[in-house]
Design an enzyme around this catalytic site. Structure first.
Site, PDB file in Angstrom:
ATOM      1  N   PHE A  44     -18.829  -9.787 -11.781  1.00 34.78           N
ATOM      2  CA  PHE A  44     -17.997  -9.472 -12.931  1.00 34.78           C
ATOM      3  C   PHE A  44     -16.830 -10.443 -13.004  1.00 34.78           C
ATOM      4  O   PHE A  44     -16.272 -10.819 -11.983  1.00 34.78           O
ATOM      5  CB  PHE A  44     -17.414  -8.060 -12.815  1.00 34.78           C
ATOM      6  CG  PHE A  44     -18.375  -6.958 -13.130  1.00 34.78           C
ATOM      7  CD1 PHE A  44     -18.559  -6.538 -14.428  1.00 34.78           C
ATOM      8  CD2 PHE A  44     -19.087  -6.326 -12.128  1.00 34.78           C
ATOM      9  CE1 PHE A  44     -19.432  -5.511 -14.732  1.00 34.78           C
ATOM     10  CE2 PHE A  44     -19.962  -5.305 -12.418  1.00 34.78           C
ATOM     11  CZ  PHE A  44     -20.135  -4.891 -13.722  1.00 34.78           C
ATOM     12  N   PHE A  45     -16.442 -10.842 -14.216  1.00 34.87           N
ATOM     13  CA  PHE A  45     -15.174 -11.537 -14.430  1.00 34.87           C
ATOM     14  C   PHE A  45     -14.172 -10.472 -14.842  1.00 34.87           C
ATOM     15  O   PHE A  45     -14.373  -9.758 -15.815  1.00 34.87           O
ATOM     16  CB  PHE A  45     -15.291 -12.587 -15.532  1.00 34.87           C
ATOM     17  CG  PHE A  45     -16.107 -13.794 -15.165  1.00 34.87           C
ATOM     18  CD1 PHE A  45     -16.289 -14.150 -13.838  1.00 34.87           C
ATOM     19  CD2 PHE A  45     -16.687 -14.577 -16.138  1.00 34.87           C
ATOM     20  CE1 PHE A  45     -17.029 -15.265 -13.494  1.00 34.87           C
ATOM     21  CE2 PHE A  45     -17.435 -15.700 -15.811  1.00 34.87           C
ATOM     22  CZ  PHE A  45     -17.605 -16.042 -14.473  1.00 34.87           C
ATOM     23  N   GLN A  90      -8.246 -15.438 -11.937  1.00 34.79           N
ATOM     24  CA  GLN A  90      -9.299 -15.975 -11.075  1.00 34.79           C
ATOM     25  C   GLN A  90     -10.292 -16.774 -11.921  1.00 34.79           C
ATOM     26  O   GLN A  90     -10.688 -16.327 -13.005  1.00 34.79           O
ATOM     27  CB  GLN A  90     -10.058 -14.854 -10.356  1.00 34.79           C
ATOM     28  CG  GLN A  90      -9.288 -14.192  -9.235  1.00 34.79           C
ATOM     29  CD  GLN A  90      -8.387 -13.087  -9.729  1.00 34.79           C
ATOM     30  OE1 GLN A  90      -8.688 -12.405 -10.689  1.00 34.79           O
ATOM     31  NE2 GLN A  90      -7.268 -12.901  -9.048  1.00 34.79           N
ATOM     32  N   TYR A  91     -10.678 -17.948 -11.401  1.00 38.48           N
ATOM     33  CA  TYR A  91     -11.673 -18.779 -12.070  1.00 38.48           C
ATOM     34  C   TYR A  91     -12.708 -19.247 -11.050  1.00 38.48           C
ATOM     35  O   TYR A  91     -12.354 -19.747  -9.970  1.00 38.48           O
ATOM     36  CB  TYR A  91     -11.017 -19.997 -12.736  1.00 38.48           C
ATOM     37  CG  TYR A  91     -10.099 -19.625 -13.877  1.00 38.48           C
ATOM     38  CD1 TYR A  91     -10.613 -19.169 -15.093  1.00 38.48           C
ATOM     39  CD2 TYR A  91      -8.720 -19.712 -13.723  1.00 38.48           C
ATOM     40  CE1 TYR A  91      -9.768 -18.813 -16.131  1.00 38.48           C
ATOM     41  CE2 TYR A  91      -7.867 -19.354 -14.760  1.00 38.48           C
ATOM     42  CZ  TYR A  91      -8.396 -18.905 -15.966  1.00 38.48           C
ATOM     43  OH  TYR A  91      -7.556 -18.545 -16.989  1.00 38.48           O
ATOM     44  N   PRO A 120     -11.820  -6.896 -14.135  1.00 36.17           N
ATOM     45  CA  PRO A 120     -12.098  -5.621 -13.488  1.00 36.17           C
ATOM     46  C   PRO A 120     -13.574  -5.277 -13.609  1.00 36.17           C
ATOM     47  O   PRO A 120     -14.137  -5.298 -14.692  1.00 36.17           O
ATOM     48  CB  PRO A 120     -11.242  -4.626 -14.269  1.00 36.17           C
ATOM     49  CG  PRO A 120     -10.183  -5.442 -14.896  1.00 36.17           C
ATOM     50  CD  PRO A 120     -10.825  -6.762 -15.198  1.00 36.17           C
ATOM     51  N   TYR A 126       0.795  -1.229   0.000  1.00 37.48           N
ATOM     52  CA  TYR A 126       0.000   0.000   0.000  1.00 37.48           C
ATOM     53  C   TYR A 126       0.831   1.284   0.000  1.00 37.48           C
ATOM     54  O   TYR A 126       0.473   2.238  -0.709  1.00 37.48           O
ATOM     55  CB  TYR A 126      -1.003  -0.030   1.153  1.00 37.48           C
ATOM     56  CG  TYR A 126      -2.200  -0.878   0.811  1.00 37.48           C
ATOM     57  CD1 TYR A 126      -3.289  -0.339   0.138  1.00 37.48           C
ATOM     58  CD2 TYR A 126      -2.233  -2.242   1.110  1.00 37.48           C
ATOM     59  CE1 TYR A 126      -4.379  -1.119  -0.216  1.00 37.48           C
ATOM     60  CE2 TYR A 126      -3.317  -3.030   0.759  1.00 37.48           C
ATOM     61  CZ  TYR A 126      -4.391  -2.465   0.098  1.00 37.48           C
ATOM     62  OH  TYR A 126      -5.457  -3.239  -0.263  1.00 37.48           O
ATOM     63  N   GLU A 176      -8.385  -6.930   4.769  1.00 35.79           N
ATOM     64  CA  GLU A 176      -7.593  -8.003   4.162  1.00 35.79           C
ATOM     65  C   GLU A 176      -6.857  -8.833   5.200  1.00 35.79           C
ATOM     66  O   GLU A 176      -6.687 -10.041   5.034  1.00 35.79           O
ATOM     67  CB  GLU A 176      -6.624  -7.404   3.142  1.00 35.79           C
ATOM     68  CG  GLU A 176      -7.344  -6.919   1.883  1.00 35.79           C
ATOM     69  CD  GLU A 176      -6.534  -5.971   1.035  1.00 35.79           C
ATOM     70  OE1 GLU A 176      -5.293  -5.932   1.203  1.00 35.79           O
ATOM     71  OE2 GLU A 176      -7.127  -5.255   0.205  1.00 35.79           O
TER      72      GLU A 176
END
Length: 417
Positions: free
Chosen positions: A397-398, A207-208, A400, A95, A137
């Protein structure tokens, strides 16, 4: 806590961010990867090349400025992004790096408009926003590592089985190489897959969605092959999985993550509407409900170009044939002659409101949908025209996240790295 003066200054920059936001975030990523090229091992290169990530981040910065006096309004967005960050391995130490380069980008793009007063206010505001992400997180990291079958970082999984589901979609059944227990997941969640592709200087993470039910000794992902366009990196990972990853090969996975999950406590009818490979999280939800809540009325609607690219169709039809509570409908945009001969679909063309009202028994239901962004915009628009309660509309959403609203809409947009 931000002072009233800092809040006033941040609010005053909203019109500037609306105008120059994408220029700022484009410059930000240029600076970030120049100064810290190691971060290319985390970020999705395809999303960078297509400008999706820049736009998503610009919208997030704009939303943060707009709601800087009521940051609790963007807490759901923070949680959604935090799930992605945990899945990718973004840590607290990243960050300050992001903050330094974001502020430098603001200064570069705005020039003299970025006064010392404005820069100081944004430095303070970024610190508050970053701490919100870090806190959420940290909890997610702890949960993922401490849960039964959980782990830190990426864990080796072996491809136990590879199944072609359609001309463009293939399923991979993944079991842990160490043969130990694996973490459970909520229907609708996803895993991150980390790949090192020969000839590539950086690792790739994608990601899947998990397309089977929890509680199995394996994870299943069903991946659409996205062919590369010219020299853009689009589809590089999916093509590699299809062409080069076979049974017994090793893939590195993160613990399942994600906020797009099934509310299993809701007993009302539920409607799933998917397009293309967007059916994967919804199939997981459908199969789970069939096992855990067989009395719940379910309508499953899927749109595809034709039968040759329609994946997991047999699984859904078998569930529907075994349960009077499950109804399945197929909409093919360009059916083949074989599709017509086999009477393989229920509607030709696109999904429209009269047809939805015909096949869905009640509007007093929960609606979940997923697919390409244009498809989701259409579905969202149809549901709103039908006056479906906004709290009953859920989507994923897949890549962004963008907005399902037009330019005049007010919906927050969510960035995903």
């Amino acid at each position: 806590m931000l002072s009233s003066e800092t809040i006033r200054i941040i609010k005053s920059t909203v019109p500037v961010l609306e105008k120059h936001g994408t220029d700022i975030t484009t410059r930000f990523y240029q600076l970030l990867f120049t100064n810290h090229p190691e971060l290319l091992n985390i970020f999705n290169h395809a999303n960078q090349s297509k400008g999706k990530q820049q736009t998503a981040l610009a919208n997030a910065v704009y939303a943060a400025a707009l709601h800087i006096d009521k940051l609790e309004m963007i807490l759901p967005v923070v949680k959604q992004i935090a799930h992605k960050h945990r899945s990718l391995g973004i840590r607290a130490e990243h960050y300050p790096i992001v903050g330094e380069n974001l502020l430098a980008a603001i200064k570069d793009v705005l020039g003299d408009m970025a006064t010392e007063e404005i820069m100081q206010a944004w430095a303070e505001a970024y610190g508050v926003i970053a701490n919100a992400f870090i806190g959420v997180e940290a909890e997610l990291y702890q949960q993922s590592e401490k849960q039964k079958g959980g782990w830190a970082g990426f864990r080796a999984f072996r491809v136990d089985k590879k199944v072609k589901e359609s001309d463009v979609i293939t399923s991979f059944y993944l079991v842990p190489q160490d043969r130990e227990a694996i973490a459970s997941f909520k229907p609708g969640q996803y895993i991150s897959v980390k790949l090192e592709i020969p000839g590539e200087s950086n690792t790739h993470i994608r990601q899947y969605s998990l397309s089977d039910t929890p509680g199995k000794p394996y994870y299943r992902i069903s991946v659409k092959r996205e062919d590369a366009i010219l020299d853009k990196p689009t589809g590089k990972v999916s093509a590699y999985l299809h062409k080069h990853i076979d049974q017994e090969h090793i893939l590195w996975l993160s613990v399942p993550s994600g906020e797009f999950t099934l509310d299993e406590h809701d007993s009302r009818p539920i409607v799933f509407i998917s397009g293309g490979v967007g059916l994967t999280p919804l199939v997981s939800m459908l199969k789970t409900l069939a096992e855990t809540n067989p009395n719940r009325a379910i309508t499953f609607i899927h749109a595809a170009q034709n039968g040759s690219v329609h994946a997991l169709k047999q699984e859904v039809e078998e569930l529907a044939s075994c349960s009077p509570q499950i109804s399945a409908y197929w909409c093919y945009g360009k059916p083949t002659n074989l599709d017509r001969e086999m009477n393989a679909y229920d509607k030709e063309g696109i999904i429209d409101l009269p047809w939805l009202q015909q096949v869905i028994s009640t509007k007093e239901a929960s609606f979940y949908f997923c697919g390409p962004v244009p498809f989701m915009r259409t579905v969202n628009s149809l549901l709103k025209k039908w006056k479906i309660n906004a709290n009953d509309i859920h989507y994923e959403f897949f890549g962004p996240s963008g907005s399902l609203e037009d330019a005049q809409g007010s919906e927050l947009e969510v960035p995903i790295s």
